[in-house]
Write a protein that holds these residues in place. Structure first.
Motif, mmCIF file in Angstrom:
data_model
loop_
_atom_site.group_PDB
_atom_site.id
_atom_site.type_symbol
_atom_site.label_atom_id
_atom_site.label_comp_id
_atom_site.label_asym_id
_atom_site.label_seq_id
_atom_site.Cartn_x
_atom_site.Cartn_y
_atom_site.Cartn_z
ATOM 1 N N LEU A 12 21.149 3.924 -23.726
ATOM 2 C CA LEU A 12 20.127 4.202 -22.761
ATOM 3 C C LEU A 12 18.916 4.715 -23.429
ATOM 4 N N ALA A 13 18.968 5.332 -24.499
ATOM 5 C CA ALA A 13 17.692 5.790 -25.152
ATOM 6 C C ALA A 13 17.071 4.514 -25.791
ATOM 7 N N LEU A 14 17.828 3.254 -26.466
ATOM 8 C CA LEU A 14 16.918 2.278 -26.771
ATOM 9 C C LEU A 14 16.202 1.624 -25.682
ATOM 10 N N MET A 15 16.854 1.628 -24.443
ATOM 11 C CA MET A 15 16.082 0.921 -23.165
ATOM 12 C C MET A 15 14.799 1.619 -22.798
ATOM 13 N N LEU A 16 14.714 2.833 -23.108
ATOM 14 C CA LEU A 16 13.383 3.634 -22.507
ATOM 15 C C LEU A 16 12.442 3.444 -23.438
ATOM 16 N N SER A 59 10.198 -2.916 -23.642
ATOM 17 C CA SER A 59 9.389 -3.304 -22.451
ATOM 18 C C SER A 59 10.121 -4.710 -22.097
ATOM 19 N N GLY A 60 11.266 -5.080 -22.367
ATOM 20 C CA GLY A 60 11.871 -6.295 -21.966
ATOM 21 C C GLY A 60 13.063 -6.038 -21.934
ATOM 22 N N PRO A 61 14.089 -6.981 -21.232
ATOM 23 C CA PRO A 61 15.332 -6.624 -20.735
ATOM 24 C C PRO A 61 16.479 -6.536 -22.278
ATOM 25 N N THR A 62 17.534 -6.079 -22.060
ATOM 26 C CA THR A 62 18.665 -6.116 -23.010
ATOM 27 C C THR A 62 19.742 -6.560 -22.379
ATOM 28 N N ARG A 63 20.239 -7.561 -22.977
ATOM 29 C CA ARG A 63 21.534 -8.308 -22.317
ATOM 30 C C ARG A 63 22.536 -8.511 -23.448
ATOM 31 N N GLY A 123 20.128 -4.415 -18.996
ATOM 32 C CA GLY A 123 19.217 -3.274 -18.457
ATOM 33 C C GLY A 123 18.017 -4.073 -18.330
ATOM 34 N N MET A 124 17.074 -3.541 -17.509
ATOM 35 C CA MET A 124 15.728 -3.939 -17.418
ATOM 36 C C MET A 124 14.937 -2.822 -17.101
ATOM 37 N N VAL A 162 14.570 2.669 -15.722
ATOM 38 C CA VAL A 162 15.623 1.491 -16.263
ATOM 39 C C VAL A 162 16.643 1.293 -15.397
ATOM 40 N N ILE A 163 16.919 -0.088 -15.119
ATOM 41 C CA ILE A 163 17.824 -0.644 -14.168
ATOM 42 C C ILE A 163 19.085 -0.960 -15.317
#
Length: 370
Positions: free
Chosen positions: A64-68, A71-75, A100-101, A123-124
């Protein structure tokens, strides 16, 4: 998503839409705060019982912290194999495929052009394809499009809530001003008059009785003012009851609270868009406030009439002392006229005011329909 104006409802709708659109088993949307946690965290696909078992809102750690900060998606084919994975509660559902987006500020392009970093509004997170397997390039593109629309909807919702907060603050300030100007002054006069009566009881009983009669009159007026303020503090049930019923209820209460006779009549009024109904109600309240507090009217009449174009005309008239609108404008005393005109203009309406010394006052607002 754009039909909803409350931030919480927009977040819920985004989350449910993402899960449905991509066929995911679980979906979540987190909005970060400034203290290492999440200001809001909405989930879909998890029962209330599961959510209670999971415990407090998550902190900004791990995936979750990485996603914040992206600026791009994580798959990920399996989120459990990610080095940053960890710290999930024991009651958390088992998750494998992950997408995550970030939801970037709608003005992100301006920030990037200027060399800045676009704000991550939220983040979704999606997990587990319902049909099995992992998320695809097509899923990623769909979620990217959804996140762009979500940014606009979330920005609009934030602006709406901020506007509503400012409106409420303005209403509180106005009511505080009314309390100071009307009630406080009357209570001060009442205290002085009571003191005068006390000093005259032995020396001049007749004058003392006259002063006590004035005390009773001032106390009654102060009670009227307080009741009127309480009425304005009560929330109007506009969404639940509709415009006609809400206006009728407010007029009925004001009629009981004031010595002036206040009446209401409605004819041929159709349901209006929410913004128009809110504007009509607020203008009616402002006009009634002026009539009952400042005009010395014995009678105030409120009418609401439907128009052939499915709009409505509000008219508030009183038989009070009236005033010269131009003199009031030059003196800088607006009597809420600026606020009423702003409300009318905001919904494409037209506000007119007619008044003259000794002739009473009439405020008319016409708003269009849907």
């Amino acid at each position: 998503m754009s039909r909803h104006l409350e931030v919480r409802e927009v977040l819920r709708r985004i989350t449910a839409s993402a899960r449905s659109l991509l066929g995911a088993e679980y979906a979540a949307l987190g909005v970060p705060d400034d203290h290492g946690g999440f200001a809001q965290f909405v989930v879909d696909g998890i029962t209330d019982e599961q959510w209670r078992a999971i415990g407090p809102l998550p902190r900004q750690h791990g995936v979750l912290a990485l996603m914040l900060h992206e600026s791009g998606p994580t798959r990920l084919a399996d989120v459990r194999e990610e080095p940053a994975f960890g710290g999930w509660p024991a009651a958390h559902p088992d998750m494998k495929a992950f997408l995550g987006m970030p939801i970037l500020d709608a003005d992100a392009s301006a920030g990037e052009d200027a060399g800045g970093t676009p704000e991550v509004m939220g983040v979704i997170f999606l997990a587990n394809k319902s049909a099995g397997g992992g998320f695809t390039d097509h899923d990623e593109e769909l979620l990217r499009i959804l996140a762009a629309h979500a940014a606009i909807a979330l920005s609009n919702a934030r602006l709406y809530e901020r506007s509503r907060e400012l409106t409420l603050a303005g209403e509180r300030a106005r009511i505080a001003h009314d309390l100071h100007d009307a009630v406080s002054q009357k209570l001060f006069s009442l205290r002085l008059t009571a003191k005068a009566a006390a000093t005259l009881v032995d020396r001049d009983p007749d004058r003392a009785r006259a002063e006590l009669a004035e005390v009773a009159r001032l106390a009654a007026e102060a009670a009227d003012e307080l009741r009127a303020v309480v009425v304005e503090l009560r929330p109007a049930a506009l969404e639940e009851d509709g415009l006609v019923a809400t206006l009728a209820s407010q007029v009925q209460v004001l009629d009981r609270a004031h010595t002036a006779e206040v009446s209401f009549d409605a004819d041929g009024v159709r349901a209006l868009p929410g913004a128009q109904e809110a504007a009509v109600l607020r203008v009616a309240q402002e006009a009634l406030h002026n009539a009952l507090r400042h005009s010395g009217a014995a009678r105030v009449v409120v009418t609401l009439t439907g128009t052939p174009a499915r709009g409505a005309v509000l008219r508030v008239t009183d038989d009070g002392r009236g005033f010269d609108p131009e003199s009031v404008r030059r003196a800088g005393r607006h009597l809420g006229l600026v606020s009423m005109r702003d409300r009318a203009a905001a919904v494409g309406g037209r506000l007119t005011l007619e008044s003259a010394p000794g002739k009473g006052t009439a405020v008319e607002l016409e708003v269009p329909g849907a």
